[in-house]
Motif scaffolding. Structure first.
Motif, PDB file in Angstrom:
ATOM      1  N   LEU A   1       0.818  -1.220   0.000  1.00 29.44           N
ATOM      2  CA  LEU A   1       0.000   0.000   0.000  1.00 29.44           C
ATOM      3  C   LEU A   1       0.849   1.266   0.000  1.00 29.44           C
ATOM      4  O   LEU A   1       0.304   2.378   0.004  1.00 29.44           O
ATOM      5  N   ASN A   2       2.170   1.095   0.020  1.00 28.80           N
ATOM      6  CA  ASN A   2       3.115   2.211  -0.007  1.00 28.80           C
ATOM      7  C   ASN A   2       2.976   3.110   1.220  1.00 28.80           C
ATOM      8  O   ASN A   2       3.091   4.340   1.140  1.00 28.80           O
ATOM      9  N   ILE A   3       2.726   2.491   2.392  1.00 24.50           N
ATOM     10  CA  ILE A   3       2.621   3.272   3.625  1.00 24.50           C
ATOM     11  C   ILE A   3       3.584   2.746   4.692  1.00 24.50           C
ATOM     12  O   ILE A   3       3.490   3.139   5.859  1.00 24.50           O
ATOM     13  N   ALA A   4       4.514   1.886   4.303  1.00 20.56           N
ATOM     14  CA  ALA A   4       5.403   1.261   5.286  1.00 20.56           C
ATOM     15  C   ALA A   4       6.171   2.307   6.099  1.00 20.56           C
ATOM     16  O   ALA A   4       6.438   2.099   7.290  1.00 20.56           O
ATOM     17  N   ARG A   5       6.508   3.445   5.488  1.00 21.26           N
ATOM     18  CA  ARG A   5       7.256   4.480   6.216  1.00 21.26           C
ATOM     19  C   ARG A   5       6.399   5.155   7.283  1.00 21.26           C
ATOM     20  O   ARG A   5       6.920   5.853   8.160  1.00 21.26           O
ATOM     21  N   HIS A   6       5.080   4.974   7.217  1.00 21.94           N
ATOM     22  CA  HIS A   6       4.165   5.574   8.183  1.00 21.94           C
ATOM     23  C   HIS A   6       3.710   4.576   9.250  1.00 21.94           C
ATOM     24  O   HIS A   6       2.870   4.920  10.086  1.00 21.94           O
ATOM     25  N   VAL A   7       4.261   3.368   9.211  1.00 18.68           N
ATOM     26  CA  VAL A   7       3.793   2.305  10.111  1.00 18.68           C
ATOM     27  C   VAL A   7       4.983   1.692  10.837  1.00 18.68           C
ATOM     28  O   VAL A   7       5.990   1.336  10.222  1.00 18.68           O
ATOM     29  N   THR A   8       4.860   1.573  12.158  1.00 20.94           N
ATOM     30  CA  THR A   8       5.850   0.880  12.976  1.00 20.94           C
ATOM     31  C   THR A   8       5.210  -0.353  13.598  1.00 20.94           C
ATOM     32  O   THR A   8       4.136  -0.256  14.201  1.00 20.94           O
ATOM     33  N   PHE A   9       5.867  -1.488  13.438  1.00 28.36           N
ATOM     34  CA  PHE A   9       5.424  -2.713  14.096  1.00 28.36           C
ATOM     35  C   PHE A   9       6.259  -2.875  15.364  1.00 28.36           C
ATOM     36  O   PHE A   9       7.481  -3.006  15.303  1.00 28.36           O
ATOM     37  N   HIS A  10       5.579  -2.843  16.500  1.00 24.56           N
ATOM     38  CA  HIS A  10       6.254  -2.903  17.796  1.00 24.56           C
ATOM     39  C   HIS A  10       5.980  -4.254  18.435  1.00 24.56           C
ATOM     40  O   HIS A  10       4.853  -4.747  18.393  1.00 24.56           O
ATOM     41  N   PRO A  11       6.994  -4.858  19.016  1.00 28.92           N
ATOM     42  CA  PRO A  11       6.760  -6.164  19.659  1.00 28.92           C
ATOM     43  C   PRO A  11       5.835  -6.017  20.864  1.00 28.92           C
ATOM     44  O   PRO A  11       5.562  -4.918  21.343  1.00 28.92           O
ATOM     45  N   GLU A  12       5.383  -7.146  21.334  1.00 29.47           N
ATOM     46  CA  GLU A  12       4.522  -7.182  22.511  1.00 29.47           C
ATOM     47  C   GLU A  12       5.190  -6.423  23.652  1.00 29.47           C
ATOM     48  O   GLU A  12       6.364  -6.631  23.943  1.00 29.47           O
ATOM     49  N   ALA A  13       4.457  -5.503  24.284  1.00 26.50           N
ATOM     50  CA  ALA A  13       5.054  -4.624  25.285  1.00 26.50           C
ATOM     51  C   ALA A  13       4.342  -4.755  26.627  1.00 26.50           C
ATOM     52  O   ALA A  13       3.129  -4.958  26.686  1.00 26.50           O
ATOM     53  N   THR A  14       5.104  -4.630  27.692  1.00 31.77           N
ATOM     54  CA  THR A  14       4.554  -4.606  29.042  1.00 31.77           C
ATOM     55  C   THR A  14       5.285  -3.525  29.835  1.00 31.77           C
ATOM     56  O   THR A  14       6.285  -2.972  29.381  1.00 31.77           O
ATOM     57  N   GLY A  15       4.784  -3.226  31.030  1.00 30.69           N
ATOM     58  CA  GLY A  15       5.480  -2.313  31.930  1.00 30.69           C
ATOM     59  C   GLY A  15       5.710  -0.951  31.336  1.00 30.69           C
ATOM     60  O   GLY A  15       4.853  -0.357  30.675  1.00 30.69           O
ATOM     61  N   GLU A  16       6.906  -0.425  31.531  1.00 29.61           N
ATOM     62  CA  GLU A  16       7.232   0.926  31.093  1.00 29.61           C
ATOM     63  C   GLU A  16       7.216   1.057  29.570  1.00 29.61           C
ATOM     64  O   GLU A  16       6.844   2.108  29.042  1.00 29.61           O
ATOM     65  N   ALA A  17       7.593  -0.009  28.860  1.00 28.95           N
ATOM     66  CA  ALA A  17       7.541   0.051  27.395  1.00 28.95           C
ATOM     67  C   ALA A  17       6.115   0.256  26.907  1.00 28.95           C
ATOM     68  O   ALA A  17       5.866   1.010  25.962  1.00 28.95           O
ATOM     69  N   LEU A  18       5.171  -0.406  27.563  1.00 27.61           N
ATOM     70  CA  LEU A  18       3.761  -0.240  27.202  1.00 27.61           C
ATOM     71  C   LEU A  18       3.276   1.153  27.571  1.00 27.61           C
ATOM     72  O   LEU A  18       2.559   1.802  26.793  1.00 27.61           O
ATOM     73  N   GLU A  19       3.662   1.644  28.742  1.00 27.15           N
ATOM     74  CA  GLU A  19       3.265   2.999  29.144  1.00 27.15           C
ATOM     75  C   GLU A  19       3.806   4.042  28.169  1.00 27.15           C
ATOM     76  O   GLU A  19       3.134   5.037  27.863  1.00 27.15           O
ATOM     77  N   ALA A  20       5.009   3.811  27.661  1.00 32.57           N
ATOM     78  CA  ALA A  20       5.590   4.750  26.695  1.00 32.57           C
ATOM     79  C   ALA A  20       4.767   4.789  25.410  1.00 32.57           C
ATOM     80  O   ALA A  20       4.596   5.857  24.805  1.00 32.57           O
ATOM     81  N   LEU A  21       4.253   3.634  24.994  1.00 28.89           N
ATOM     82  CA  LEU A  21       3.394   3.605  23.811  1.00 28.89           C
ATOM     83  C   LEU A  21       2.131   4.428  24.038  1.00 28.89           C
ATOM     84  O   LEU A  21       1.714   5.213  23.180  1.00 28.89           O
ATOM     85  N   TRP A  22       1.497   4.248  25.203  1.00 25.58           N
ATOM     86  CA  TRP A  22       0.283   5.016  25.501  1.00 25.58           C
ATOM     87  C   TRP A  22       0.580   6.518  25.531  1.00 25.58           C
ATOM     88  O   TRP A  22      -0.201   7.325  25.013  1.00 25.58           O
ATOM     89  N   ARG A  23       1.700   6.898  26.148  1.00 30.05           N
ATOM     90  CA  ARG A  23       2.016   8.339  26.272  1.00 30.05           C
ATOM     91  C   ARG A  23       2.217   8.999  24.923  1.00 30.05           C
ATOM     92  O   ARG A  23       1.920  10.185  24.749  1.00 30.05           O
ATOM     93  N   ASN A  24       2.721   8.239  23.971  1.00 32.87           N
ATOM     94  CA  ASN A  24       3.037   8.810  22.655  1.00 32.87           C
ATOM     95  C   ASN A  24       1.884   8.600  21.684  1.00 32.87           C
ATOM     96  O   ASN A  24       2.089   8.307  20.511  1.00 32.87           O
ATOM     97  N   THR A  25       0.664   8.745  22.155  1.00 32.09           N
ATOM     98  CA  THR A  25      -0.517   8.457  21.347  1.00 32.09           C
ATOM     99  C   THR A  25      -1.494   9.628  21.354  1.00 32.09           C
ATOM    100  O   THR A  25      -1.740  10.240  22.399  1.00 32.09           O
ATOM    101  N   ASP A  26      -2.041   9.925  20.179  1.00 29.36           N
ATOM    102  CA  ASP A  26      -3.103  10.933  20.049  1.00 29.36           C
ATOM    103  C   ASP A  26      -4.463  10.295  19.791  1.00 29.36           C
ATOM    104  O   ASP A  26      -5.492  10.920  20.051  1.00 29.36           O
TER     105      ASP A  26
END
Length: 320
Positions: free
Chosen positions: A197-222
């Motif tokens: 779809l030519n959108i790979a540069r706009h998409v990040t695949f992140h591994p399964e996250a827990t703890g602070e890594a998961l909280e960081a994902l939530w914080r960086n979300t609109d």
């Protein structure tokens, strides 16, 4: 009360069902009850209440179930489309054998009554609870940061989300897809689809996250988006509301009653065009997202606590 909570060993540890099981068990213990979490499907000794997660029910002997309570997040036969009719027949037998059923949404309870011939009076809906969670303030940047947090399996519909976003080439957005790759073929297909779809540069695949890594994902979300084809309840949408994030969801399970019209948008499952139009409005208009974020925050604070739900479960487990 002594409870043996049985779940299948194959139940993913970060699935909504597994999180429900662990958290409700912890809260039952906090209320003074003894809870054993196990994958052993043998009958419980006398005096122990057997609570069987739906994932483990097919492995149970019908002879061991008359005194048991089933915990049904959603019927396994509805996991994929079309439904597994062989599994549906098996689940119908299993549901009839237990003395009571707890579901994690009213919608799942209604489905058991309509499609599995379960008497309504034998079902107690107890939705997931929520702990206090920090509010997500949004990034404030020019790029709309979108989070999709779910297992990478076909039922979660991440491919629909990618197709909908691919139409928005004129807008500034970035999608993070985070979750366990429980279906590697599907997960690899999602990466290939992003390239196609030519959108790979706009998409990040992140591994399964827990703890602070998961909280960081939530914080960086609109904006939180999940486009499942089917859900029993949808715990992650409830968590997004509790954190004050506007949400994009699909009309499945408890979602229509969970998400008010001012806290997000709800689209038909699999409808790429409708989803794309909804995403365009939210990505284009930061003021609309801020208004929806406030509504989401207010709605999220009204959702029940885990302690409240554990008290309801304890009452449902006492034999009549």
């Amino acid at each position: 009360m002594h409870v043996r909570l049985i779940a299948a060993a194959t139940l993913p540890a970060v699935s909504g069902a597994a999180i429900y099981n662990r958290t409700i068990a912890d809260n039952l213990r906090a209320l003074g009850h003894t809870v054993d979490l196990t994958t052993d499907t043998a009958a419980a000794p006398a005096g122990i209440v057997m609570l069987v997660d739906g994932s483990a029910l097919p492995a149970m002997s019908l002879a061991d179930l008359p005194g048991a309570v089933a915990l049904v997040h959603h019927p396994l036969s509805l996991e994929n489309s079309p439904p597994d009719l062989t599994m549906k027949r098996r689940e119908t037998e299993l549901f009839a054998a237990v003395r009571h059923i707890v579901t994690t949404s009213q919608q799942t309870a209604d489905r058991l009554v309509a499609d599995f011939a379960v008497p309504a009076e034998t079902i107690t809906p107890i939705v997931p609870g929520l702990d206090a969670l920090p509010r997500c303030p949004g990034t404030g940047g020019p790029t709309c940061q979108i989070l999709c947090l779910a297992q990478l399996i076909p039922r979660k519909g991440q491919d629909v989300l990618l197709r909908a976003l691919s139409r928005l080439f004129d807008l500034d957005w970035h999608l993070t897809i985070a979750g366990g790759e429980n279906d590697p073929v599907y997960a690899n297909g999602l990466r290939a689809l992003a390239e196609e779809l030519n959108i790979a540069r706009h998409v990040t695949f992140h591994p399964e996250a827990t703890g602070e890594a998961l909280e960081a994902l939530w914080r960086n979300t609109d904006l939180f988006a999940l486009t499942s084809h089917y859900e029993g309840y949808g715990m992650v949408w409830a968590e997004a509301l509790r954190r004050g994030l506007p949400v994009v969801a699909t009309n499945t399970g408890a979602v229509p009653t969970l998400i008010g019209p001012n806290a997000g948008v709800v689209c038909a499952p699999g409808d790429v065009e409708q989803l794309s139009r909804a995403l365009r409005r939210l990505i284009f208009d930061p003021a609309l997202r801020r208004d929806m974020a406030e509504e989401a925050w207010q709605a999220g604070q009204a959702l029940p606590s885990w302690r409240d739900q554990a008290e309801k479960l304890a009452a449902a487990l006492v034999p009549a």
